[in-house]
Scaffold this motif. Structure first.
Motif, short mmCIF file in Angstrom:
data_model
loop_
_atom_site.label_atom_id
_atom_site.label_comp_id
_atom_site.label_asym_id
_atom_site.label_seq_id
_atom_site.Cartn_x
_atom_site.Cartn_y
_atom_site.Cartn_z
N GLU A 26 13.95 -17.03 59.52
CA GLU A 26 12.51 -16.81 59.51
C GLU A 26 12.00 -16.69 60.94
O GLU A 26 12.68 -17.06 61.90
CB GLU A 26 11.79 -17.94 58.78
CG GLU A 26 11.94 -19.32 59.43
CD GLU A 26 11.12 -20.38 58.70
OE1 GLU A 26 9.93 -20.12 58.42
OE2 GLU A 26 11.68 -21.47 58.45
N ASP A 33 5.99 -19.06 61.49
CA ASP A 33 5.06 -17.96 61.28
C ASP A 33 4.42 -18.03 59.91
O ASP A 33 3.23 -17.69 59.74
CB ASP A 33 5.80 -16.62 61.44
CG ASP A 33 4.87 -15.43 61.31
OD1 ASP A 33 4.16 -15.13 62.29
OD2 ASP A 33 4.86 -14.81 60.23
N SER A 34 5.16 -18.50 58.92
CA SER A 34 4.65 -18.57 57.56
C SER A 34 3.51 -19.56 57.41
O SER A 34 2.77 -19.53 56.41
CB SER A 34 5.78 -18.95 56.59
OG SER A 34 6.34 -20.21 56.95
N ARG A 82 6.36 -6.10 67.65
CA ARG A 82 6.27 -5.66 66.27
C ARG A 82 6.91 -6.74 65.40
O ARG A 82 8.07 -7.12 65.60
CB ARG A 82 7.01 -4.34 66.06
CG ARG A 82 6.95 -3.82 64.63
CD ARG A 82 7.78 -2.55 64.46
NE ARG A 82 9.20 -2.81 64.67
CZ ARG A 82 9.90 -2.34 65.70
NH1 ARG A 82 9.31 -1.61 66.63
NH2 ARG A 82 11.19 -2.61 65.82
N LYS A 83 6.18 -7.25 64.46
CA LYS A 83 6.68 -8.32 63.61
C LYS A 83 7.76 -7.80 62.68
O LYS A 83 7.54 -6.88 61.91
CB LYS A 83 5.52 -8.91 62.80
CG LYS A 83 5.88 -10.15 62.00
CD LYS A 83 4.63 -10.71 61.34
CE LYS A 83 4.95 -11.91 60.47
NZ LYS A 83 3.72 -12.49 59.86
N PRO A 84 8.99 -8.37 62.74
CA PRO A 84 10.08 -7.87 61.90
C PRO A 84 9.89 -8.29 60.44
O PRO A 84 9.30 -9.33 60.15
CB PRO A 84 11.32 -8.53 62.51
CG PRO A 84 10.80 -9.77 63.17
CD PRO A 84 9.41 -9.44 63.65
N ASP A 85 10.41 -7.47 59.53
CA ASP A 85 10.33 -7.82 58.11
C ASP A 85 11.49 -8.75 57.75
O ASP A 85 12.38 -9.03 58.57
CB ASP A 85 10.32 -6.57 57.24
CG ASP A 85 11.54 -5.69 57.45
OD1 ASP A 85 12.61 -6.20 57.88
OD2 ASP A 85 11.45 -4.47 57.21
N ALA A 86 11.50 -9.21 56.53
CA ALA A 86 12.51 -10.18 56.09
C ALA A 86 13.92 -9.62 56.18
O ALA A 86 14.86 -10.33 56.54
CB ALA A 86 12.20 -10.63 54.66
N ARG A 87 14.09 -8.32 55.87
CA ARG A 87 15.42 -7.73 55.94
C ARG A 87 15.95 -7.73 57.36
O ARG A 87 17.10 -8.07 57.61
CB ARG A 87 15.38 -6.29 55.41
CG ARG A 87 16.77 -5.63 55.30
CD ARG A 87 16.64 -4.15 55.07
NE ARG A 87 16.01 -3.49 56.20
CZ ARG A 87 16.66 -3.17 57.33
NH1 ARG A 87 17.95 -3.44 57.45
NH2 ARG A 87 16.02 -2.57 58.31
N ALA A 88 15.10 -7.38 58.33
CA ALA A 88 15.51 -7.36 59.73
C ALA A 88 15.85 -8.76 60.22
O ALA A 88 16.82 -8.97 60.97
CB ALA A 88 14.41 -6.75 60.59
N LEU A 89 15.08 -9.75 59.81
CA LEU A 89 15.36 -11.13 60.21
C LEU A 89 16.71 -11.59 59.67
O LEU A 89 17.46 -12.29 60.34
CB LEU A 89 14.26 -12.07 59.70
CG LEU A 89 12.89 -11.95 60.36
CD1 LEU A 89 11.88 -12.81 59.62
CD2 LEU A 89 12.96 -12.36 61.82
N SER A 129 19.79 -9.87 61.65
CA SER A 129 19.82 -9.93 63.12
C SER A 129 21.15 -10.46 63.60
O SER A 129 21.74 -11.36 63.01
CB SER A 129 18.69 -10.81 63.65
OG SER A 129 18.85 -12.15 63.23
#
Length: 372
Positions: free
Chosen positions: A67, A175-176, A347-354, A357
């Protein structure tokens, strides 16, 4: 009658600050804590010569779903071998926390500008914590490895025989859990440098240059200047005053605002200044204060503000360091500033990118801030 506009302006400014502070709600602060191994102080250790420790597998959180986290601050204190008893901070040479992934990997994930450093925090004598302004933080992924480096300093014979260790804490929020958007910060480092041909830099062996380490003052050749000569960020100050100027024509790659400045200097540093040569003004100046007894730096000032200082890509800047060596012996010197600026390219990454990584690291990547 003439005071009314001023009173109104002050009221409006104060009200705006109060409203901003009310609008930004700080979520619960999380803390990662780590203790380094015990160092035994067996002798005098000049800067960069004491026992050191590196941990390349440190996580803010481990074994959790990846996250986005925001680092709000960092601190390091010297303690005894029990991990609790306070020890004098004069034993700290430096303590650093860095991103383990390469800069290119970090940029791809967060869309950051193609400049900056893997180094997140550098603490040394005179400053032992960084608390970023309200609403400002550094984005990282919970699953990515961080690298901790620490080293002991001892400039006083009476301290031989002590056993010490570094106790570090990194403070972050999820962040959540944010109620308001966080202002993303990225770090631009810059320092005073001298040619390796300078007598106070002392000769640097060819093999030291090629390996990236020098034996002069614990320093490192950092790059070639426009004339093709190597320069180092470490030098020696004989008894007396020493003033150094280093031009920084391309210091900031885009127009932005500085929200935190940390200065990394050695004992006997008197001041460290960032000047705007385009406007012929002082942007910010740090003041240093040495210990009243023994050799060491007691304090170096820092800058922190949610409003920030505007800086510009087309302006020419200069760093000016002043040392006043009041001892009877040569002393090592260094002068580095770490500018925490608003990253307008974040740019805030989406869940898939997180989740995908990669935190592997290729050590050949060049990063000037990795000079300690």
């Amino acid at each position: 009658m003439r005071t009314a506009p001023l009173a109104l302006a002050l009221l409006v400014g104060t009200t705006g600050t109060i409203l901003w502070a009310t609008r930004f709600r700080q979520p619960k602060l999380q803390t990662m804590e780590h203790l380094t191994p015990v160092y035994e102080v067996k002798q005098l250790y000049p800067s960069m010569k004491g026992p050191e420790y590196t941990n390349q597998k440190l996580y803010l959180e481990k074994d959790t779903a990846p996250e986005l986290l925001w680092i709000r601050g960092y601190e390091a204190v010297m303690v005894g071998e029990d991990g609790t008893t306070p020890k004098p901070q004069k034993f700290m040479c430096h303590n650093t926390l860095s991103i383990h992934r390469t800069l290119n990997q970090h940029r791809r994930l967060f869309g950051c500008n193609p400049y900056g450093t893997r180094r997140l925090f550098t603490l040394s004598q005179g400053q032992y914590s960084v608390d970023l302004p309200e609403g400002c933080a550094i984005p990282v992924v919970s699953a990515e490895k961080l690298m901790l480096q620490s080293q002991v300093l001892n400039l006083n014979t009476e301290d031989i025989g002590e056993k010490v260790r570094h106790k570090v804490k990194a403070h972050f929020v999820r962040d959540s859990e944010l109620k308001s958007p966080m202002r993303p910060l990225c770090i631009f480092p810059s320092g005073v440098s001298v040619p390796t041909s300078d007598p106070q830099a002392r000769p640097v062996p060819k093999e030291a240059m090629e390996s990236g380490c020098a034996v002069d003052a614990g320093g490192c050749p950092i790059d070639k200047d426009s004339l093709g000569q190597f320069r180092t960020g470490h030098w020696v100050v004989p008894p007396g005053r020493d003033e150094r100027h280093t031009a920084q024509p391309n210091l900031f790659p885009f127009d932005t605002t500085i929200h935190y400045i940390a200065a990394h200097v050695h004992p006997y540093a008197e001041s460290f200044e960032l000047r705007d040569l385009t406007t012929n003004t002082t942007v910010w100046k740090a003041d240093g204060e040495s210990l009243t007894q023994g050799v060491g730096l007691d304090r170096i000032s820092h800058y922190a503000s949610p409003e920030g200082i505007p800086v510009f890509a087309r302006h020419r800047y200069e760093l000016v360091s002043v040392y006043d060596n009041k001892s009877k012996e040569d002393q090592t010197a260094m002068a580095f500033m770490f500018f925490y600026v608003h990253d307008k390219f974040f740019r805030k990454p989406d869940a898939r990118a997180l989740g995908t990584s990669d935190d592997s690291f290729c050590g050949t990547e060049k990063d000037p801030a990795m000079l300690r």
